[in-house]
Design a protein around this motif. Sequence first.
Motif, PDB file in Angstrom:
ATOM      1  N   LEU A  11       2.633  -0.418  -4.006  1.00 31.00           N
ATOM      2  CA  LEU A  11       1.214  -0.502  -3.679  1.00 31.00           C
ATOM      3  C   LEU A  11       0.399  -0.874  -4.916  1.00 31.00           C
ATOM      4  O   LEU A  11       0.575  -0.277  -5.984  1.00 31.00           O
ATOM      5  CB  LEU A  11       0.707   0.836  -3.141  1.00 31.00           C
ATOM      6  N   VAL A  12      -0.499  -1.840  -4.747  1.00 31.44           N
ATOM      7  CA  VAL A  12      -1.381  -2.271  -5.820  1.00 31.44           C
ATOM      8  C   VAL A  12      -2.814  -2.036  -5.364  1.00 31.44           C
ATOM      9  O   VAL A  12      -3.235  -2.499  -4.308  1.00 31.44           O
ATOM     10  CB  VAL A  12      -1.171  -3.758  -6.168  1.00 31.44           C
ATOM     11  N   ALA A  13      -3.581  -1.285  -6.148  1.00 33.19           N
ATOM     12  CA  ALA A  13      -4.970  -1.008  -5.788  1.00 33.19           C
ATOM     13  C   ALA A  13      -5.785  -2.297  -5.718  1.00 33.19           C
ATOM     14  O   ALA A  13      -5.537  -3.216  -6.479  1.00 33.19           O
ATOM     15  CB  ALA A  13      -5.580  -0.075  -6.831  1.00 33.19           C
ATOM     16  N   ASP A  14      -6.695  -2.379  -4.753  1.00 26.95           N
ATOM     17  CA  ASP A  14      -7.094  -1.338  -3.837  1.00 26.95           C
ATOM     18  C   ASP A  14      -6.114  -1.236  -2.661  1.00 26.95           C
ATOM     19  O   ASP A  14      -5.651  -2.253  -2.154  1.00 26.95           O
ATOM     20  CB  ASP A  14      -8.481  -1.618  -3.275  1.00 26.95           C
ATOM     21  N   VAL A  15      -5.861   0.014  -2.243  1.00 33.84           N
ATOM     22  CA  VAL A  15      -5.144   0.225  -0.991  1.00 33.84           C
ATOM     23  C   VAL A  15      -6.197   0.294   0.106  1.00 33.84           C
ATOM     24  O   VAL A  15      -7.110   1.105   0.051  1.00 33.84           O
ATOM     25  CB  VAL A  15      -4.309   1.518  -1.031  1.00 33.84           C
ATOM     26  N   GLU A  16      -6.067  -0.547   1.098  1.00 34.94           N
ATOM     27  CA  GLU A  16      -7.139  -0.701   2.098  1.00 34.94           C
ATOM     28  C   GLU A  16      -6.675  -0.289   3.492  1.00 34.94           C
ATOM     29  O   GLU A  16      -6.419   0.867   3.744  1.00 34.94           O
ATOM     30  CB  GLU A  16      -7.661  -2.137   2.072  1.00 34.94           C
ATOM     31  N   GLY A  17      -6.568  -1.247   4.415  1.00 31.89           N
ATOM     32  CA  GLY A  17      -6.287  -0.926   5.806  1.00 31.89           C
ATOM     33  C   GLY A  17      -4.913  -0.316   6.020  1.00 31.89           C
ATOM     34  O   GLY A  17      -3.959  -0.608   5.291  1.00 31.89           O
ATOM     35  N   LEU A  18      -4.799   0.535   7.064  1.00 27.24           N
ATOM     36  CA  LEU A  18      -3.547   1.179   7.437  1.00 27.24           C
ATOM     37  C   LEU A  18      -3.296   0.979   8.926  1.00 27.24           C
ATOM     38  O   LEU A  18      -4.226   0.941   9.735  1.00 27.24           O
ATOM     39  CB  LEU A  18      -3.605   2.682   7.150  1.00 27.24           C
ATOM     40  N   ALA A  19      -2.008   0.859   9.289  1.00 19.09           N
ATOM     41  CA  ALA A  19      -1.612   0.746  10.690  1.00 19.09           C
ATOM     42  C   ALA A  19      -0.215   1.341  10.828  1.00 19.09           C
ATOM     43  O   ALA A  19       0.512   1.481   9.839  1.00 19.09           O
ATOM     44  CB  ALA A  19      -1.619  -0.709  11.151  1.00 19.09           C
ATOM     45  N   ILE A  20       0.167   1.689  12.058  1.00 15.17           N
ATOM     46  CA  ILE A  20       1.453   2.327  12.295  1.00 15.17           C
ATOM     47  C   ILE A  20       2.272   1.514  13.289  1.00 15.17           C
ATOM     48  O   ILE A  20       1.759   1.076  14.322  1.00 15.17           O
ATOM     49  CB  ILE A  20       1.257   3.762  12.820  1.00 15.17           C
ATOM     50  N   ALA A  21       3.569   1.339  12.963  1.00 13.32           N
ATOM     51  CA  ALA A  21       4.552   0.799  13.895  1.00 13.32           C
ATOM     52  C   ALA A  21       5.474   1.952  14.274  1.00 13.32           C
ATOM     53  O   ALA A  21       6.408   2.279  13.536  1.00 13.32           O
ATOM     54  CB  ALA A  21       5.348  -0.334  13.256  1.00 13.32           C
ATOM     55  N   PRO A  22       5.216   2.630  15.395  1.00  7.95           N
ATOM     56  CA  PRO A  22       6.005   3.813  15.747  1.00  7.95           C
ATOM     57  C   PRO A  22       7.392   3.442  16.246  1.00  7.95           C
ATOM     58  O   PRO A  22       7.613   2.355  16.793  1.00  7.95           O
ATOM     59  CB  PRO A  22       5.177   4.461  16.858  1.00  7.95           C
TER      60      PRO A  22
END
Length: 361
Positions: free
Chosen positions: A256-267
């Motif tokens: 991970l390289v800042a900025d860490v922004e959006g998140l989503a999940i693949a369940p």
Amino acid sequence: MVALTRFVTAGPGALLPALFLSGCASVAEYPRPFYPAVDVVATGETTPVGSGNADAADDPAIWRNAADPAASLILGTDKKAGLYVYGLDGKVRDFVAAGALNNVDLREVRPGFVLVAASDRSDVAEPKIALFRLDGATGKLTSLGVRSFLAAGHAPAEAYGFCMGKAQAPGELARAYVVLKDGTVAESALEEDDGAITARHLRSIRFATQSEGCVVDDRTGLLYVAEEDVGIWWVDVRAAVLRAEPFAMVGKEAGLVADVEGLAIAPQGKDGGVLVASSQGDNAYVLLHLATGMPSGRFRISAGRFGATSDTDGIELVLGDFGANWPGGLFVAQDGDNAPQAQNFKLVSWQAVVDAVGEKP
């Protein structure tokens, strides 16, 4: 590298310790790394947002039409102007001039009722939640009003990130999580009262620095929050006391390289799968195992018919069939540089990502 104790506030006067690794200087003082990643190309894109020459497009949400997947819809914020609805062809189906909406999420709270909510930062001193109902057949939005949720007399606060989780008590439609720009995450119950939807603040947890991206895994009750220059934390929202625990910190180990922004999940299955994060600092996306926080792959959206992405803020991912171009799922990413046009959102086949990184679907 030294281990430091970090404090996260989970209510008045409560300090909760968590450990993370940090050097002696801030992330911004070092040149940003550029980690390896595989390339995929977009298979579609949306019409640019209306606010040209500005950092305007921000966060997408996806509604999958189970009866007709090709008729599914994408929502996207123009944080200078309002909220768009797009078809999978990228064309605008609707636009609501709702002001400075930053992040958006949606829930089908009961059959035929798709509830859309967004963080409203039109008033930087008074955070609000903007509410809408999405008509899946027409692609049209109906405004359900704007709700304040903090108690009167609170300190000035600006709404920023936003996500929703499933209802946890009778009478609730969903739980809303507004990430304020000072790092506070406010949890509210969205409730229906005589046909109107209200937002009732329940509790808050505060991170030390600016945070934005968030997502809830309904299977496990875990809320994931991206503290931009630090990394990703998880919070068990089923617990009586909110406690933040480190999930994946900025650096080579997590990719991970800042900025860490959006998140989503693949369940996957009962509690498996991956968390996908926008590693904005090197224009990449990281797949992190939900069980361990360790990376299982990195990818970039490279130049192709629809162009590459860079400086991505919000992302969204929904698995399932979306038609010939997206047979295994749809990944949508904000594009921070769509020159010479205004910013927009790129559509990517999740199966193409799985094939490229070698991650099991």
